[in-house]
Design a protein around this motif. Structure first.
Motif, mmCIF file in Angstrom:
data_model
loop_
_atom_site.group_PDB
_atom_site.id
_atom_site.type_symbol
_atom_site.label_atom_id
_atom_site.label_comp_id
_atom_site.label_asym_id
_atom_site.label_seq_id
_atom_site.Cartn_x
_atom_site.Cartn_y
_atom_site.Cartn_z
ATOM 1 N N GLN A 1 0.834 -1.204 0.000
ATOM 2 C CA GLN A 1 0.000 0.000 0.000
ATOM 3 C C GLN A 1 0.870 1.256 0.000
ATOM 4 O OE1 GLN A 1 -3.346 0.189 -0.200
ATOM 5 N NE2 GLN A 1 -3.379 2.418 -0.052
ATOM 6 N N GLU B 1 1.041 4.184 -2.954
ATOM 7 C CA GLU B 1 0.831 5.610 -2.692
ATOM 8 C C GLU B 1 2.074 6.426 -3.046
ATOM 9 O OE1 GLU B 1 -0.318 5.709 1.402
ATOM 10 O OE2 GLU B 1 -2.249 4.741 1.006
ATOM 11 N N TRP B 2 3.241 5.880 -2.769
ATOM 12 C CA TRP B 2 4.497 6.558 -3.077
ATOM 13 C C TRP B 2 4.649 6.735 -4.585
ATOM 14 C CZ3 TRP B 2 9.898 4.481 -1.198
ATOM 15 C CH2 TRP B 2 10.815 5.525 -1.197
ATOM 16 N N ALA C 1 2.252 6.808 -6.796
ATOM 17 C CA ALA C 1 1.241 7.770 -7.254
ATOM 18 C C ALA C 1 1.693 9.203 -6.964
ATOM 19 C CB ALA C 1 -0.099 7.490 -6.578
ATOM 20 N N ALA C 2 2.268 9.429 -5.801
ATOM 21 C CA ALA C 2 2.748 10.772 -5.452
ATOM 22 C C ALA C 2 3.898 11.188 -6.362
ATOM 23 C CB ALA C 2 3.184 10.807 -3.992
#
Length: 147
Positions: free
Chosen positions: A123, A127-128, A130-131
């Protein structure tokens, strides 16, 4: 020489700062800093650089393309070997590095650890990524002018 810093007991927590050695590669090593260790070391660039260098040597990392990590290591370009040894002694006093014998030290993995990117939770990696994909990149040179 200033007095040695106090020994620091780092609480085990999951609140860490992660920095990839090579941000453009999917399969890269990641430096995992304990936030309290970073807070303690930010006013001491030689100790920060020495701790990072020891951890990278311990992990047998060969290349660093991360600008922030390179800045940490750059501070060691301006010290003598004796001053770097003093920085390691100060890290030992803090508890961030442990002396194994007369010629070898080991980095406390709670303070700083170099791990494979695949060991991070899925997860968090999602998220990393995507950022990183949403980041517009560094500001242009025109925005950096101070005049």
């Amino acid at each position: 020489m200033e007095p040695l810093p106090p020994y620091r007991i780092l609480p085990p927590d999951e609140d860490r700062v992660f920095m990839e050695l090579q941000p453009d590669l999917a399969d890269t090593l990641v430096v995992s800093w304990h936030r309290d260790a970073l807070r303690d070391l930010w006013p001491y660039p030689y100790e920060t650089g020495a701790l990072l260098r020891l951890a990278l040597l311990q992990a047998e990392a060969r290349t660093v393309d991360n600008f922030a990590l390179s800045l940490c290591l750059m501070s060691l370009e301006y010290v003598t070997p004796a001053e770097e040894c003093e920085a390691v002694e100060r890290l030992i006093a803090r508890g961030f590095v442990e002396r194994v014998d007369d010629t070898y030290v080991s980095v406390n993995t709670l303070a700083l650890n170099v791990i494979e990117r695949a060991l991070l939770p899925a997860q968090f990696r999602m998220e990393w990524n995507a950022a990183k994909a949403d980041w517009p990149g560094p500001p242009s040179a025109q925005q950096l002018t101070l005049l």
